[in-house]
Design a protein around this motif. Structure first.
Motif, PDB file in Angstrom:
ATOM      1  N   VAL A  61       0.857  -1.186   0.000  1.00  0.00           N
ATOM      2  CA  VAL A  61       0.000   0.000   0.000  1.00  0.00           C
ATOM      3  C   VAL A  61       0.891   1.233   0.000  1.00  0.00           C
ATOM      4  CG1 VAL A  61      -1.875   1.225   1.165  1.00  0.00           C
ATOM      5  CG2 VAL A  61      -1.720  -1.277   1.313  1.00  0.00           C
ATOM      6  N   SER A  62       0.688   2.102  -0.971  1.00  0.00           N
ATOM      7  CA  SER A  62       1.505   3.316  -1.065  1.00  0.00           C
ATOM      8  C   SER A  62       0.649   4.474  -1.555  1.00  0.00           C
ATOM      9  CB  SER A  62       2.685   3.102  -2.018  1.00  0.00           C
ATOM     10  OG  SER A  62       2.218   2.791  -3.321  1.00  0.00           O
ATOM     11  N   ASN A 103       3.802  10.048   0.139  1.00  0.00           N
ATOM     12  CA  ASN A 103       4.713   9.445   1.107  1.00  0.00           C
ATOM     13  C   ASN A 103       5.636   8.468   0.402  1.00  0.00           C
ATOM     14  OD1 ASN A 103       5.865   8.040   3.358  1.00  0.00           O
ATOM     15  ND2 ASN A 103       4.076   8.617   4.597  1.00  0.00           N
ATOM     16  N   GLN A 104       6.929   8.625   0.642  1.00  0.00           N
ATOM     17  CA  GLN A 104       7.903   7.736   0.015  1.00  0.00           C
ATOM     18  C   GLN A 104       7.878   6.335   0.606  1.00  0.00           C
ATOM     19  OE1 GLN A 104      11.725   9.603   0.317  1.00  0.00           O
ATOM     20  NE2 GLN A 104      11.157  11.383  -0.922  1.00  0.00           N
ATOM     21  N   ASN A 105       7.338   6.218   1.796  1.00  0.00           N
ATOM     22  CA  ASN A 105       7.267   4.919   2.459  1.00  0.00           C
ATOM     23  C   ASN A 105       6.036   4.151   1.986  1.00  0.00           C
ATOM     24  OD1 ASN A 105       9.554   5.435   4.132  1.00  0.00           O
ATOM     25  ND2 ASN A 105       8.261   6.752   5.404  1.00  0.00           N
ATOM     26  N   ALA A 106       6.120   2.852   2.076  1.00  0.00           N
ATOM     27  CA  ALA A 106       4.995   1.985   1.727  1.00  0.00           C
ATOM     28  C   ALA A 106       4.758   1.020   2.881  1.00  0.00           C
ATOM     29  CB  ALA A 106       5.270   1.222   0.437  1.00  0.00           C
ATOM     30  N   VAL A 107       3.559   0.499   2.929  1.00  0.00           N
ATOM     31  CA  VAL A 107       3.193  -0.446   3.986  1.00  0.00           C
ATOM     32  C   VAL A 107       2.909  -1.806   3.346  1.00  0.00           C
ATOM     33  CG1 VAL A 107       1.427  -1.062   5.691  1.00  0.00           C
ATOM     34  CG2 VAL A 107       2.292   1.286   5.578  1.00  0.00           C
ATOM     35  N   GLU A 108       3.539  -2.831   3.881  1.00  0.00           N
ATOM     36  CA  GLU A 108       3.318  -4.194   3.420  1.00  0.00           C
ATOM     37  C   GLU A 108       2.209  -4.815   4.280  1.00  0.00           C
ATOM     38  OE1 GLU A 108       4.761  -5.113   0.719  1.00  0.00           O
ATOM     39  OE2 GLU A 108       6.071  -3.347   0.672  1.00  0.00           O
ATOM     40  N   LEU A 109       1.133  -5.200   3.609  1.00  0.00           N
ATOM     41  CA  LEU A 109      -0.039  -5.750   4.287  1.00  0.00           C
ATOM     42  C   LEU A 109      -0.238  -7.206   3.893  1.00  0.00           C
ATOM     43  CD1 LEU A 109      -2.807  -5.576   5.807  1.00  0.00           C
ATOM     44  CD2 LEU A 109      -3.776  -4.695   3.660  1.00  0.00           C
ATOM     45  N   GLY A 110      -0.389  -8.055   4.872  1.00  0.00           N
ATOM     46  CA  GLY A 110      -0.691  -9.464   4.625  1.00  0.00           C
ATOM     47  C   GLY A 110      -2.012  -9.840   5.283  1.00  0.00           C
ATOM     48  N   ILE A 111      -2.826 -10.597   4.572  1.00  0.00           N
ATOM     49  CA  ILE A 111      -4.089 -11.084   5.141  1.00  0.00           C
ATOM     50  C   ILE A 111      -4.179 -12.582   4.885  1.00  0.00           C
ATOM     51  CG2 ILE A 111      -6.593 -10.928   5.165  1.00  0.00           C
ATOM     52  CD1 ILE A 111      -6.451  -8.102   4.223  1.00  0.00           C
ATOM     53  N   ALA A 137      -7.544   2.728   5.140  1.00  0.00           N
ATOM     54  CA  ALA A 137      -7.050   3.290   6.405  1.00  0.00           C
ATOM     55  C   ALA A 137      -5.534   3.460   6.371  1.00  0.00           C
ATOM     56  CB  ALA A 137      -7.459   2.392   7.559  1.00  0.00           C
ATOM     57  N   ILE A 138      -4.833   2.500   5.784  1.00  0.00           N
ATOM     58  CA  ILE A 138      -3.373   2.606   5.666  1.00  0.00           C
ATOM     59  C   ILE A 138      -3.007   3.787   4.770  1.00  0.00           C
ATOM     60  CG2 ILE A 138      -1.298   1.477   4.795  1.00  0.00           C
ATOM     61  CD1 ILE A 138      -2.568  -1.202   5.591  1.00  0.00           C
ATOM     62  N   SER A 139      -3.709   3.934   3.658  1.00  0.00           N
ATOM     63  CA  SER A 139      -3.447   5.064   2.751  1.00  0.00           C
ATOM     64  C   SER A 139      -3.664   6.386   3.469  1.00  0.00           C
ATOM     65  CB  SER A 139      -4.363   4.978   1.528  1.00  0.00           C
ATOM     66  OG  SER A 139      -4.089   3.828   0.766  1.00  0.00           O
ATOM     67  N   SER A 140      -4.727   6.468   4.258  1.00  0.00           N
ATOM     68  CA  SER A 140      -4.993   7.690   5.026  1.00  0.00           C
ATOM     69  C   SER A 140      -3.886   7.959   6.020  1.00  0.00           C
ATOM     70  CB  SER A 140      -6.341   7.541   5.751  1.00  0.00           C
ATOM     71  OG  SER A 140      -6.596   8.665   6.579  1.00  0.00           O
ATOM     72  N   PHE A 141      -3.405   6.913   6.665  1.00  0.00           N
ATOM     73  CA  PHE A 141      -2.285   7.053   7.625  1.00  0.00           C
ATOM     74  C   PHE A 141      -1.040   7.590   6.915  1.00  0.00           C
ATOM     75  CE2 PHE A 141       1.552   5.232   9.515  1.00  0.00           C
ATOM     76  CZ  PHE A 141       1.453   5.683  10.834  1.00  0.00           C
ATOM     77  N   LEU A 142      -0.743   7.033   5.744  1.00  0.00           N
ATOM     78  CA  LEU A 142       0.448   7.468   5.018  1.00  0.00           C
ATOM     79  C   LEU A 142       0.331   8.926   4.580  1.00  0.00           C
ATOM     80  CD1 LEU A 142       1.106   4.291   2.826  1.00  0.00           C
ATOM     81  CD2 LEU A 142       2.493   5.117   4.738  1.00  0.00           C
ATOM     82  N   LYS A 143      -0.874   9.356   4.200  1.00  0.00           N
ATOM     83  CA  LYS A 143      -1.081  10.749   3.789  1.00  0.00           C
ATOM     84  C   LYS A 143      -0.916  11.704   4.963  1.00  0.00           C
ATOM     85  CE  LYS A 143      -4.200   9.647  -0.043  1.00  0.00           C
ATOM     86  NZ  LYS A 143      -5.614   9.706  -0.539  1.00  0.00           N
ATOM     87  N   LYS A 144      -1.400  11.295   6.134  1.00  0.00           N
ATOM     88  CA  LYS A 144      -1.296  12.145   7.328  1.00  0.00           C
ATOM     89  C   LYS A 144       0.142  12.232   7.820  1.00  0.00           C
ATOM     90  CE  LYS A 144      -4.243  11.915  10.662  1.00  0.00           C
ATOM     91  NZ  LYS A 144      -4.859  13.249  10.685  1.00  0.00           N
ATOM     92  N   ASN A 145       0.905  11.192   7.519  1.00  0.00           N
ATOM     93  CA  ASN A 145       2.302  11.147   7.968  1.00  0.00           C
ATOM     94  C   ASN A 145       3.256  11.198   6.769  1.00  0.00           C
ATOM     95  OD1 ASN A 145       2.174  10.327  11.076  1.00  0.00           O
ATOM     96  ND2 ASN A 145       0.566   9.219   9.980  1.00  0.00           N
ATOM     97  N   LYS A 146       2.940  12.088   5.834  1.00  0.00           N
ATOM     98  CA  LYS A 146       3.705  12.162   4.592  1.00  0.00           C
ATOM     99  C   LYS A 146       5.146  12.582   4.835  1.00  0.00           C
ATOM    100  CE  LYS A 146       1.895  16.792   3.591  1.00  0.00           C
ATOM    101  NZ  LYS A 146       1.120  17.576   2.626  1.00  0.00           N
ATOM    102  N   THR A 147       6.021  12.016   4.023  1.00  0.00           N
ATOM    103  CA  THR A 147       7.447  12.358   4.118  1.00  0.00           C
ATOM    104  C   THR A 147       7.689  13.677   3.394  1.00  0.00           C
ATOM    105  OG1 THR A 147       7.832  10.999   2.164  1.00  0.00           O
ATOM    106  CG2 THR A 147       8.228   9.993   4.314  1.00  0.00           C
ATOM    107  N   GLN A 148       8.657  14.382   3.876  1.00  0.00           N
ATOM    108  CA  GLN A 148       8.997  15.674   3.282  1.00  0.00           C
ATOM    109  C   GLN A 148       9.928  15.489   2.082  1.00  0.00           C
ATOM    110  OE1 GLN A 148       7.459  18.368   4.380  1.00  0.00           O
ATOM    111  NE2 GLN A 148       6.416  17.064   5.883  1.00  0.00           N
TER     112      GLN A 148
END
Length: 425
Positions: free
Chosen positions: A286-287, A291-299, A414-425
Motif C-alpha cells: 500500500v503506497s 509518502n515515500q514509504n509503503a506499507v506491506e499488508l498481509g491477510i 485506512a493505511i493510505s490515510s495514515f500514510l497521507k497524514k504522515n507524509k514524508t517531506q
C-alpha cells in the motif's frame, strides 16, 4: 492399496475392493520412473509432458496423472507435471488425503512452480518434449513462450487461446476435466486387448478421477450448476469398474467417498501454523504519492478458530515470525468456521485479528479508522481473555458475509490515510 485402503471403503459394502500386488507395483513403478525422468536421474527422455493448471487442485492432479498413465500404457513416455511446490500438496486437503489413502507418497509427484518449470522445460533433457495441457487451455505466463510445443489440449473451461492447426483440442463444458480423461480411459479399458491384470492396474487412477468428479460436481448434485450428464455417466461407470454393480451400492459408495473428501478439503486442524497461514495468503503493498514509504499488508484466511490456534505451543511467536520474515508491517488473520451455539445449533462465525509485527502507531490508526462502527463489520473486541497475547487485537465479526474482499479495501484505505497524514517531506 488401491481403494481397499481408503477409509471410505472399510464397510461391508466395499468388500470387492481387494489389493492386487502386481497391479499395485505397476502404477507405483511408473510413478517412480516419472519422478526419475523429471529429476534427471534417469537416462530416459519424455516424449510428452502432461501439464496440469496453476491451481494444481485435485481435478488437475488426477486428470494429468491418469492421462499420462494412459499414454504410458499406449507406449508413450509421458510424465505428469503439477505446477506447485511439492510442499504445498499438504495445503490441498482433499488431494493430500486421497494420495495418502491410496498409498501414493506426495514425494512421487512431479511438481514445480511455474517460474522454475519454465527454466526446466528449456533444459536439454526436456527440449524435445511436447506438451499436453489438461484442466486449462492457456499456458501460464512464465510458460507462454513455449506455446508452439503444445500438441494437445483437454479442458472443461472456456476457450481462451488459439493454437496452430494440427493441435488436438477437446474443450467441453463438463463439471470436471477428469470426466474427459475418464472417458478416454474407459474407452481404452473396453478394448479387447486390455484384460485381467492390465485392467487391475487402473484401480488407483480411476479412483482418483472419480474423486475429482465428485468434488467438482458436489457429489453429482444437479442443483450445483456444475454437473452434466457426462459427469454422471462417467462417475457411475467408474464405480462399476471399481466393483459396485448395483445403483444402491454405487450411491452409497460415492456419497461416503464425497463426505470424506469434503471433510478433508476443509479440515485445516492438522496443518502446522506456518502452513495454516500460507494456505490462503494475500499480500499487498500500500503506497500513496504523498509518502515515500509503503506499507506491506498481509491477510491470511483459514478455518481454525483463533482460540484453537492460540492454544498451540509458541503460536504467538510463530505468527510474528511468519509476518516478520515476509516484511509485513501489518498482518491480519481472518477465520471462518462453524461452531456450536449455546442452544446446540451449528452457527457460522467469523473472527478478525490484527497482529502488530512491528511497533508503530499504524495499528492504532487502522483500528480507529477502518474498524469504526460505520465500517459495517459489526466488530466485538475480545482482548479481555488471558489467552489473547498483547500483540494480537482480536474481534468477533458480526457481519459474517464480509469476506476478505470486504475487509481488505477497508484496511488498505485506512493505511493510505495514515500514510497521507504522515507524509514524508
Amino acid at each position: 492399496f488401491f481403494l481397499l485402503s481408503l477409509p471410505v471403503f472399510f464397510s461391508h459394502d466395499f468388500c470387492t475392493m481387494f489389493a492386487v500386488p502386481q497391479a499395485e507395483s505397476v502404477f507405483l513403478s511408473w510413478l517412480h520412473d516419472c519422478k526419475a525422468i523429471f529429476r534427471g536421474t534417469s537416462s530416459k527422455r519424455p516424449d510428452v509432458l502432461v501439464l496440469g493448471n496453476e491451481s494444481a487442485d485435485l481435478d488437475s492432479f488426477a486428470s494429468s496423472s491418469a492421462l499420462a498413465f494412459l499414454k504410458y500404457c499406449q507406449g508413450v513416455t509421458a510424465v505428469p507435471v503439477s505446477q506447485l511446490d511439492e510442499r504445498d500438496i499438504v495445503l490441498r486437503g482433499d488431494l493430500s488425503w486421497l494420495l495418502n489413502s491410496v498409498g501414493v507418497q506426495p514425494a512421487l509427484a512431479c511438481c514445480s512452480e511455474p517460474d522454475e518449470l519454465a527454466r526446466l522445460l528449456l533444459s536439454r533433457r526436456f527440449s524435445e518434449a511436447k506438451f499436453t495441457l489438461v484442466d486449462h487451455n492457456q499456458l501460464s505466463a512464465p510458460l507462454s513462450d513455449l506455446k508452439m510445443r503444445v500438441h494437445e489440449v483437454l479442458d472443461h473451461h472456456d476457450k481462451t487461446t488459439e493454437y496452430r492447426e494440427g493441435v488436438d483440442i477437446e474443450i467441453t463444458k463438463e463439471g470436471s476435466c477428469s470426466t474427459l480423461v475418464l472417458d478416454r480411459v474407459l474407452n481404452y479399458l473396453s478394448s479387447s486387448a486390455v484384460k485381467g491384470s492390465h485392467r487391475l492396474v487402473w484401480r488407483c487412477p480411476v479412483a482418483m478421477l472419480l474423486s475429482a468428479i465428485l468434488v467438482d460436481t458436489i457429489n453429482l448434485d444437479p442443483l450445483s450448476q456444475r454437473c452434466t450428464k457426462r459427469d454422471v455417466r462417467g462417475a457411475y461407470s467408474a464405480l462399476e469398474f471399481l466393483g459396485y454393480k448395483t445403483r444402491d451400492a454405487q450411491d452409497r459408495a460415492r456419497s461416503s467417498l464425497f463426505e470424506q473428501l469434503s471433510d478433508a478439503k476443509f479440515d485445516q486442524s492438522a496443518l502446522s501454523t506456518c502452513d495454516l497461514l500460507r494456505k490462503d495468503l494475500k499480500h499487498w503493498t500500500v503506497s500513496v504519492p504523498e509518502n515515500q514509504n509503503a506499507v506491506e499488508l498481509g491477510i491470511a484466511s483459514f478455518s481454525v478458530p483463533m482460540e484453537t490456534l492460540l492454544r498451540r505451543q509458541s503460536a504467538e511467536q510463530d505468527v510474528l515470525s511468519f509476518a516478520r520474515e515476509r516484511g509485513y508491517h501489518l498482518f491480519v488473520l481472518m477465520t471462518a468456521f462453524w461452531h456450536d451455539s449455546e442452544k446446540g445449533e451449528k452457527v457460522f462465525r467469523r473472527e478478525l485479528a490484527f497482529v502488530e509485527a512491528h511497533s508503530s502507531p499504524l495499528l492504532a490508526y487502522v483500528l480507529e479508522t477502518a474498524l469504526s462502527d460505520t465500517s459495517g463489520l459489526q466488530l466485538e473486541r475480545k482482548n479481555g481473555s488471558s489467552s489473547v497475547p498483547s500483540t494480537f487485537t482480536l474481534f468477533i465479526q458480526g457481519n459474517v458475509k464480509a469476506s476478505r474482499k470486504v475487509v481488505h479495501p477497508l484496511v488498505s484505505a485506512a493505511i493510505s490515510s495514515f500514510l497521507k497524514k504522515n507524509k514524508t517531506q
